[in-house]
Design a protein around this motif. Sequence first.
Motif, mmCIF file in Angstrom:
data_model
loop_
_atom_site.group_PDB
_atom_site.id
_atom_site.type_symbol
_atom_site.label_atom_id
_atom_site.label_comp_id
_atom_site.label_asym_id
_atom_site.label_seq_id
_atom_site.Cartn_x
_atom_site.Cartn_y
_atom_site.Cartn_z
ATOM 1 N N ASP A 207 0.797 -1.229 0.000
ATOM 2 C CA ASP A 207 0.000 0.000 0.000
ATOM 3 C C ASP A 207 0.828 1.278 0.000
ATOM 4 O O ASP A 207 0.339 2.333 -0.405
ATOM 5 C CB ASP A 207 -0.967 0.009 1.186
ATOM 6 N N THR A 208 2.091 1.237 0.443
ATOM 7 C CA THR A 208 2.888 2.461 0.537
ATOM 8 C C THR A 208 3.808 2.685 -0.657
ATOM 9 O O THR A 208 4.460 3.721 -0.751
ATOM 10 C CB THR A 208 3.752 2.453 1.816
ATOM 11 N N PHE A 209 3.898 1.714 -1.573
ATOM 12 C CA PHE A 209 4.759 1.859 -2.745
ATOM 13 C C PHE A 209 4.162 1.082 -3.910
ATOM 14 O O PHE A 209 3.426 0.112 -3.722
ATOM 15 C CB PHE A 209 6.175 1.355 -2.444
ATOM 16 N N SER A 210 4.465 1.515 -5.108
ATOM 17 C CA SER A 210 3.911 0.852 -6.295
ATOM 18 C C SER A 210 4.914 -0.049 -6.985
ATOM 19 O O SER A 210 4.536 -1.058 -7.600
ATOM 20 C CB SER A 210 3.390 1.892 -7.287
ATOM 21 N N GLN A 211 6.211 0.309 -6.883
ATOM 22 C CA GLN A 211 7.230 -0.513 -7.536
ATOM 23 C C GLN A 211 8.600 -0.213 -6.940
ATOM 24 O O GLN A 211 8.818 0.824 -6.313
ATOM 25 C CB GLN A 211 7.254 -0.263 -9.049
ATOM 26 N N ILE A 212 9.492 -1.168 -7.122
ATOM 27 C CA ILE A 212 10.872 -1.071 -6.675
ATOM 28 C C ILE A 212 11.756 -0.828 -7.895
ATOM 29 O O ILE A 212 11.471 -1.342 -8.989
ATOM 30 C CB ILE A 212 11.313 -2.386 -5.989
ATOM 31 N N TYR A 213 12.834 -0.066 -7.704
ATOM 32 C CA TYR A 213 13.832 0.061 -8.755
ATOM 33 C C TYR A 213 15.195 -0.343 -8.213
ATOM 34 O O TYR A 213 15.667 0.195 -7.196
ATOM 35 C CB TYR A 213 13.910 1.496 -9.277
ATOM 36 N N ILE A 220 10.540 -3.592 -10.489
ATOM 37 C CA ILE A 220 9.902 -4.760 -9.886
ATOM 38 C C ILE A 220 8.572 -4.311 -9.289
ATOM 39 O O ILE A 220 8.554 -3.408 -8.442
ATOM 40 C CB ILE A 220 10.781 -5.367 -8.776
ATOM 41 N N PRO A 221 7.440 -4.890 -9.682
ATOM 42 C CA PRO A 221 6.144 -4.454 -9.158
ATOM 43 C C PRO A 221 5.962 -4.838 -7.696
ATOM 44 O O PRO A 221 6.561 -5.800 -7.202
ATOM 45 C CB PRO A 221 5.137 -5.175 -10.058
ATOM 46 N N SER A 222 5.109 -4.101 -6.995
ATOM 47 C CA SER A 222 4.882 -4.317 -5.563
ATOM 48 C C SER A 222 4.334 -5.709 -5.268
ATOM 49 O O SER A 222 4.549 -6.248 -4.175
ATOM 50 C CB SER A 222 3.914 -3.261 -5.016
ATOM 51 N N LYS A 223 3.644 -6.344 -6.238
ATOM 52 C CA LYS A 223 3.048 -7.660 -5.992
ATOM 53 C C LYS A 223 4.103 -8.725 -5.700
ATOM 54 O O LYS A 223 3.782 -9.781 -5.161
ATOM 55 C CB LYS A 223 2.198 -8.090 -7.193
ATOM 56 N N GLU A 224 5.367 -8.458 -6.015
ATOM 57 C CA GLU A 224 6.441 -9.407 -5.739
ATOM 58 C C GLU A 224 6.812 -9.462 -4.262
ATOM 59 O O GLU A 224 7.593 -10.319 -3.856
ATOM 60 C CB GLU A 224 7.678 -9.058 -6.566
ATOM 61 N N MET A 252 24.801 2.105 -8.760
ATOM 62 C CA MET A 252 24.166 1.398 -7.645
ATOM 63 C C MET A 252 23.084 2.324 -7.092
ATOM 64 O O MET A 252 23.336 3.173 -6.238
ATOM 65 C CB MET A 252 25.186 1.041 -6.573
ATOM 66 N N ILE A 253 21.871 2.180 -7.637
ATOM 67 C CA ILE A 253 20.706 2.975 -7.230
ATOM 68 C C ILE A 253 19.611 2.008 -6.804
ATOM 69 O O ILE A 253 19.252 1.103 -7.561
ATOM 70 C CB ILE A 253 20.194 3.875 -8.363
ATOM 71 N N ARG A 254 19.065 2.204 -5.606
ATOM 72 C CA ARG A 254 18.045 1.298 -5.067
ATOM 73 C C ARG A 254 16.968 2.128 -4.382
ATOM 74 O O ARG A 254 17.276 3.038 -3.620
ATOM 75 C CB ARG A 254 18.681 0.352 -4.042
ATOM 76 N N GLY A 255 15.707 1.813 -4.673
ATOM 77 C CA GLY A 255 14.642 2.551 -4.012
ATOM 78 C C GLY A 255 13.273 2.129 -4.494
ATOM 79 O O GLY A 255 13.108 1.056 -5.091
ATOM 80 N N TYR A 256 12.294 2.987 -4.280
ATOM 81 C CA TYR A 256 10.912 2.624 -4.539
ATOM 82 C C TYR A 256 10.099 3.864 -4.853
ATOM 83 O O TYR A 256 10.417 4.984 -4.417
ATOM 84 C CB TYR A 256 10.316 1.920 -3.314
ATOM 85 N N GLN A 257 9.039 3.660 -5.634
ATOM 86 C CA GLN A 257 8.110 4.746 -5.923
ATOM 87 C C GLN A 257 6.996 4.723 -4.890
ATOM 88 O O GLN A 257 6.290 3.721 -4.729
ATOM 89 C CB GLN A 257 7.528 4.625 -7.330
ATOM 90 N N LEU A 258 6.850 5.812 -4.191
ATOM 91 C CA LEU A 258 5.851 5.911 -3.131
ATOM 92 C C LEU A 258 4.445 6.012 -3.698
ATOM 93 O O LEU A 258 4.238 6.449 -4.831
ATOM 94 C CB LEU A 258 6.144 7.151 -2.273
ATOM 95 N N ARG A 259 3.490 5.583 -2.867
ATOM 96 C CA ARG A 259 2.107 5.887 -3.159
ATOM 97 C C ARG A 259 1.365 6.110 -1.862
ATOM 98 O O ARG A 259 1.741 5.580 -0.810
ATOM 99 C CB ARG A 259 1.455 4.817 -4.008
ATOM 100 N N ASP A 260 0.313 6.901 -1.934
ATOM 101 C CA ASP A 260 -0.483 7.227 -0.757
ATOM 102 C C ASP A 260 -1.303 5.998 -0.364
ATOM 103 O O ASP A 260 -2.111 5.512 -1.160
ATOM 104 C CB ASP A 260 -1.409 8.401 -1.076
#
Length: 347
Positions: A207-213, A220-224, A252-260
């Motif tokens: 619920d707090t993120f939509s995907q990982i990079y 990588i989608p959140s469903k994983e 070397m970049i790692r993180g996630y796209q936030l969502r409300d």
Amino acid sequence: MTRLLQSLLVSILLTLGVSTCLPLEGVAPPTTVVEDDESIRIATPTLSATIKKKGYVTGIAAGTFVDKKTGFHDPGFGLDIVDWIMEPGSDEAYREKLPSEMVYQFGNEYHGQRAKRSIEGPQICTQAKVLEPKVTTGKDFVAVEQSYAYTTAAPGKKTGSTWEQTIVFPEGKRYFFSSDRIHAKNDSEAMFLRIDMPGHVKHKEGDTFSQIYLSYIGLIPSKEFLVNFAPDEKFNYRRDAFAKLDKSPERMIRGYQLRDPKTGAAGPWLVGMTLDPTIVSEAWCHQRSYICFIQEMGERPIKAGETLSAAYIVGYFDSIEEMNEVYDTHRGAKDLRLTAAGYEWVK
């Protein structure tokens, strides 16, 4: 209220040590630093963040890193959080002699199958309890420096290796610069420092993120991340494994796209960049009731008296293209130091 009166009021409040959210019309609010016995609270025109002096310490305190452009904040346990000094190998032969905070269990869902052991402890973030950060205010930045000398060690190892962290908030940016360094008291064939980078992610079914990079894998989608899995099951980075495949990452970049979590609205990317990718020996991105973003720095021979360090950029971005551009501007940095003139990257 006129701009002149607003300006006068802001100046008075800052002189009295009171933070204010009252901006001048068309003018960015000033950078403020409010410090007490518990924490340091920093507010720039683009960000706000808290660095704790007591309790769960190191890095940026959980939930306090706010992007003023979008209103989003970090959803985890903090950013650039520091643990133990470690090396490969098992502690099973002498585990009964270790203080409890240094025992490292492996062969499980939390830590995976690879044998590792702590050289020095305790885990700073949970066990140091009290740090004494120092604030430096420059012309176009605010910096915080903090340190800790490790107090426990494995049999045959010395205590007293020193961890130092430098965090710099550059004016006008939606990210901060940072570095972690270890001044070693022990020899090791493969010493590494374990940190959370950028930081773990709390969520309920994504619920707090939509995907990982992950720059070495992609999107990588959140469903994983709906079911727990060990760090070495998937999405794991090992420097030696990638080197064998001739696939060492350019970045070397790692993180996630936030969502409300309430509305599902998309937010910015929150990422951590390690500016010299060759320093990273292993990087986890796995689910263990939260997403665990552990990174291990070094894992190369080191002698007592030598220094291990890594440098990062952590913050908010609107696109992967923007991340890459910022990364490439600072690529290759291994440390971040304050100087008489301000701050500088060390390569």
